[in-house]
Design an enzyme around this catalytic site. Structure first.
Site, PDB file in Angstrom:
ATOM      1  CB  THR A  47      -0.925   0.069   1.356  1.00 34.05           C
ATOM      2  OG1 THR A  47      -1.680  -1.199   1.376  1.00 34.05           O
ATOM      3  CG2 THR A  47      -1.759   1.193   1.203  1.00 34.05           C
ATOM      4  CE1 TYR A 110     -16.654  -1.242  -6.694  1.00 34.75           C
ATOM      5  CE2 TYR A 110     -16.491  -2.893  -8.042  1.00 34.75           C
ATOM      6  CZ  TYR A 110     -16.851  -1.615  -7.592  1.00 34.75           C
ATOM      7  OH  TYR A 110     -17.973  -1.314  -8.336  1.00 34.75           O
ATOM      8  CE1 TYR A 136      -2.050  -4.270   5.663  1.00 34.10           C
ATOM      9  CE2 TYR A 136      -1.937  -4.051   3.296  1.00 34.10           C
ATOM     10  CZ  TYR A 136      -2.072  -3.520   4.314  1.00 34.10           C
ATOM     11  OH  TYR A 136      -1.970  -1.918   4.732  1.00 34.10           O
ATOM     12  NE  ARG A 141      -4.592   1.994   3.065  1.00 31.03           N
ATOM     13  CZ  ARG A 141      -4.204   2.882   2.165  1.00 31.03           C
ATOM     14  NH1 ARG A 141      -4.845   3.012   0.931  1.00 31.03           N
ATOM     15  NH2 ARG A 141      -3.501   3.810   2.479  1.00 31.03           N
ATOM     16  CE  LYS A 164       0.919  -3.617   7.003  1.00 26.41           C
ATOM     17  NZ  LYS A 164       1.256  -2.735   5.668  1.00 26.41           N
ATOM     18  CB  ILE A 206       4.581  -4.811   8.115  1.00 28.77           C
ATOM     19  CG1 ILE A 206       4.984  -6.166   8.045  1.00 28.77           C
ATOM     20  CG2 ILE A 206       4.709  -4.098   6.477  1.00 28.77           C
ATOM     21  CD1 ILE A 206       4.325  -7.169   7.118  1.00 28.77           C
TER      22      ILE A 206
END
Length: 294
Positions: A47, A110, A136, A141, A164, A206
């Site tokens: 990202t 999405y 992740y 997001r 993460k 991270i």
């Protein structure tokens, strides 16, 4: 027990761009900066690296370049996540081919999916390669959250090594640790939760903060692992205002501004990201001065 890919602080490294592509000379400088300052691993094309606006060719080339430049001095984890399972597999296989030490795979965004879909998605990716997978989880997001029970199922796969965790939900992290034990390594995905997650058995972070303060972020983890919990916690507290400034706007807008302030040539953010607002810029710069980063 699954051996961690790294312990400590890996940097979610930002990407320097030119007007026409990636600035590999500047990226090489950043990589050497991190190796010289005790960064424990590099996560490329995540990202913070603006991978979502890279072409397929750029995405693959930046992974290859980073692996070759690092040359096994520290682990390299390649961001290869996608909301298209087939494309995530393709990128992951490429990362393995060029020598990455592991991959970072984000939850599908999405189009999203169910928890059953997450298990199927990540299992197909893990089946396709022979290097460790770091999941992740960043629901702010992606709109998808991995539940602790889903982690427990995914942790049964020998190639699914870690997560993460950027949900911000410490109760869920605690339950995940309880269900998975040492079969799933947990890294903080939030710089304001490094010490809390280490206290629950996490293996490190991270980090966005590591882009500008790699030694400090490394030390925060090292102090904790060495039993200097009070010193580690104090670093977390002392650096909280700067961590907040790095997330005053959408990441990586502030951290790229910070790197430019430090003298790196990061180039323009790729649209739709825009430049940091002046008030946030001034606050960020003042806090960097306070911490002797400039």
């Amino acid at each position: 027990m699954k051996k961690p890919i790294f312990t400590g602080a890996a940097v979610a490294i930002a990407t320097p761009f030119t007007a026409t592509g990636i600035d590999y000379d500047e990226l090489a400088k950043l990589i050497e900066f991190h190796i010289d300052n005790n960064t424990d691993g590099i996560v490329i094309a995540g990202t913070s690296g603006e991978a979502s606006t890279m072409t397929d060719e750029e995405h693959k080339e930046i992974i290859r370049f980073t692996v070759e430049k690092v040359n096994k001095r520290i682990p390299v984890i390649a961001g290869t996540g996608s909301n298209d399972t087939a494309y995530a597999i393709q990128l992951s296989q490429f990362a393995e081919k060029v020598g990455a030490d592991g991959i970072l795979s984000v939850t599908p965004y999405y189009n999203k999916c169910t928890q059953k879909g997450l298990i199927a998605h990540f299992t197909q990716i893990a089946d396709s390669i022979n290097i460790p997978v770091v999941l992740y989880n960043v629901p702010s997001r992606t709109g998808v959250n991995i539940k602790p029970e889903t982690y427990a199922e995914l942790a049964k796969h020998p190639n699914i090594n870690a997560v993460k965790e950027a949900s911000g939900d410490l109760t869920a992290v605690l339950k995940t640790r309880s269900l998975c034990g040492d079969e799933l390594n947990i890294y903080s995905g939030n710089d304001d939760q490094i010490i809390p997650i280490l206290s629950l058995g996490g293996k490190g972070v991270i980090s966005v903060l590591s882009n500008i303060a790699p030694r400090t972020t490394h030390n925060m983890c090292e102090f904790y692992f060495n039993g200097n919990v009070k010193e580690a916690a104090q670093l977390q507290i002392d650096w909280e205002p700067l961590i907040g400034a790095l997330f005053a706007e959408v990441n990586p807008i502030p951290v790229k501004a910070a790197l430019n302030i430090m003298g790196y040539k990061m180039g323009q953010l790729r649209m739709p990201l825009t430049e940091l607002e002046p008030a946030n810029y001034d606050n960020l710069k003042n806090l960097m001065q306070k911490h002797n980063l400039i």
